[in-house]
Write an enzyme that holds these catalytic residues in place. Structure first.
Site, PDB file in Angstrom:
ATOM      1  CG  HIS A  44      -2.051  -1.002   1.057  1.00 31.78           C
ATOM      2  ND1 HIS A  44      -1.818  -2.349   1.099  1.00 31.78           N
ATOM      3  CD2 HIS A  44      -3.379  -0.869   0.844  1.00 31.78           C
ATOM      4  CE1 HIS A  44      -2.968  -3.005   0.932  1.00 31.78           C
ATOM      5  NE2 HIS A  44      -3.923  -2.129   0.767  1.00 31.78           N
ATOM      6  CB  VAL A 171      -0.477   0.880  15.649  1.00 32.18           C
ATOM      7  CG1 VAL A 171      -1.415   1.171  14.471  1.00 32.18           C
ATOM      8  CG2 VAL A 171      -0.096   2.186  16.345  1.00 32.18           C
ATOM      9  CG  ASP A 173      -3.212  -1.414   9.253  1.00 35.35           C
ATOM     10  OD1 ASP A 173      -4.363  -1.681   8.872  1.00 35.35           O
ATOM     11  OD2 ASP A 173      -2.367  -0.858   8.524  1.00 35.35           O
ATOM     12  CG  MET A 174      -7.106  -6.289  11.880  1.00 38.12           C
ATOM     13  SD  MET A 174      -7.485  -7.547  13.115  1.00 38.12           S
ATOM     14  CE  MET A 174      -8.261  -8.809  12.097  1.00 38.12           C
ATOM     15  CD1 TRP A 225     -17.608 -18.537  13.244  1.00 39.82           C
ATOM     16  CD2 TRP A 225     -16.716 -20.240  12.095  1.00 39.82           C
ATOM     17  NE1 TRP A 225     -17.052 -19.382  14.157  1.00 39.82           N
ATOM     18  CE2 TRP A 225     -16.488 -20.449  13.486  1.00 39.82           C
ATOM     19  CE3 TRP A 225     -16.244 -21.189  11.197  1.00 39.82           C
ATOM     20  CZ2 TRP A 225     -15.808 -21.562  13.980  1.00 39.82           C
ATOM     21  CZ3 TRP A 225     -15.557 -22.300  11.684  1.00 39.82           C
ATOM     22  CH2 TRP A 225     -15.351 -22.476  13.056  1.00 39.82           C
ATOM     23  CE  LYS A 226     -14.696 -17.386  16.881  1.00 42.15           C
ATOM     24  NZ  LYS A 226     -13.733 -17.594  17.990  1.00 42.15           N
ATOM     25  N   GLY A 306       2.311  -3.335  16.210  1.00 48.87           N
ATOM     26  CA  GLY A 306       3.038  -2.111  15.912  1.00 48.87           C
ATOM     27  C   GLY A 306       4.530  -2.214  16.151  1.00 48.87           C
TER      28      GLY A 306
END
Length: 334
Positions: A44, A171, A173-174, A225-226, A306
């Site tokens: 990204h 932090v 980030d997922m 499924w979660k 993080g």
């Protein structure tokens, strides 16, 4: 190859200026792309620049657009992103949420009709660096099947939680998929396999080969499924609170990744209840407790969210930022 930070940023900024960005906007966006690669989120960072340029040329991103206020209610503000650059819109929204939280202890800013924000963690780091806790997320076009399904109907809806800490911010980030498409791309470009199965091939077999998952578009929801359920709720809450599009609506727009998406930015003053000393002590005790875990593999290291990003950041600033030869040459040619 490894590229010095200043060199990479200057080259990305040159490209953004060429597609019509102002000096100030190009500086911010080039910084975010380069910082993302610097922190190890190559998918990204540099790798997204050419796609962003393509979206601008197609008219899917308006480099001159600014967010406009639609609704203000107490500690909540709702903005229309007007299809401006996602990085700039998200930076604006996070800064507004921080400003509101200074007054109310909590700030909620919603953003509709915006575009890809690139690395979601950017905005969590921004808040934590300024001493604030943050929760933010975005919905996306469908790129993941619901649990038990074959065809894509869910976004992978990146989700970020950040806490400030003097010895290193925490932090998370997922994405809601086991691996994002960006991670699949990076792994494929390295000619490597994923560490665990990340999706299905076109015949329905679980696989660790990233190219086969990209081909089938059957990425695996994190937690099975979660993750599927989490993705559905993140999508609908973002759309409802922003009065914007859910994934089903984004799919109808058909203007690239995240074209017309909805985003949420929540900022909280973490020191209101217990004070800074209490927060620092709690976080430090938690980190110390986690770090005393016995590694499952001899010599392994346990990281808090993080920590690895900060470690990668330091290494890449010293040695240069890794870049795929083809990606770098593509940027040079833009």
């Amino acid at each position: 190859m490894r590229i010095p930070f200043t060199t990479m940023k200057a080259e990305v900024k040159r490209v953004l200026l060429k597609v019509g960005m102002t000096e100030e906007k190009a500086e911010i966006c080039a910084s975010v792309h380069t910082e993302s690669s610097r922190d190890g989120v190559y998918s990204h960072g540099l790798n997204r620049v050419a796609r962003f340029v393509d979206y601008v040329k197609k008219g899917w991103v308006d480099v001159n657009a600014e967010p406009t206020l639609i609704l203000k209610s107490g500690a909540m503000e709702n903005y229309d992103g007007n299809r401006g650059p996602g990085i700039l819109n998200a930076k604006f929204a996070m800064n507004r949420a921080i400003a509101i939280s200074k007054e109310h202890g909590i700030g909620l800013v919603t953003l509709r009709n915006t575009t890809h924000w690139m690395r979601g963690g950017t905005y969590g780091w921004d808040a934590a660096d300024k001493g604030y806790a943050a929760i933010c997320w975005t919905n996306t076009e469908s790129c993941m099947p619901a649990w038990g399904a074959k065809n894509t109907r869910l976004g992978n809806n990146p989700f970020v939680i950040a806490l400030p800490r003097e010895e290193g911010n925490i932090v998370l980030d997922m994405a809601m998929s086991q691996f994002s498409y960006g991670k699949l791309q990076v792994t494929r470009l390295k000619n490597e396999l994923l560490p665990v199965p990340g999706g299905y091939d076109k015949d329905g077999n679980l696989t660790s080969t990233p190219g086969l998952i990209e081909e089938s578009m059957r990425i695996l929801p994190t937690g099975y499924w979660k993750g599927s359920g989490f993705a559905i709720l993140l999508d609908t809450v973002a759309a409802i609170l922003s009065n914007g599009l859910a994934t089903s609506g984004i799919d109808k727009v058909q203007e690239g990744s995240c074209g017309g998406c909805s985003q949420i930015f929540i900022v909280i003053d973490p020191y209101v209840a217990g004070g800074k000393d209490f927060v620092e002590r709690t976080l430090n005790e938690t980190v110390a407790y986690i770090k005393t875990s016995e590694p499952a593999i001899a010599g392994g290291e346990i990281y808090y969210p993080g920590e690895l990003s900060a470690k990668t950041r330091k290494e890449n600033m010293e040695k240069g930022i890794p870049a795929d030869d083809n990606v770098w040459n593509e940027i040079l040619s833009l």
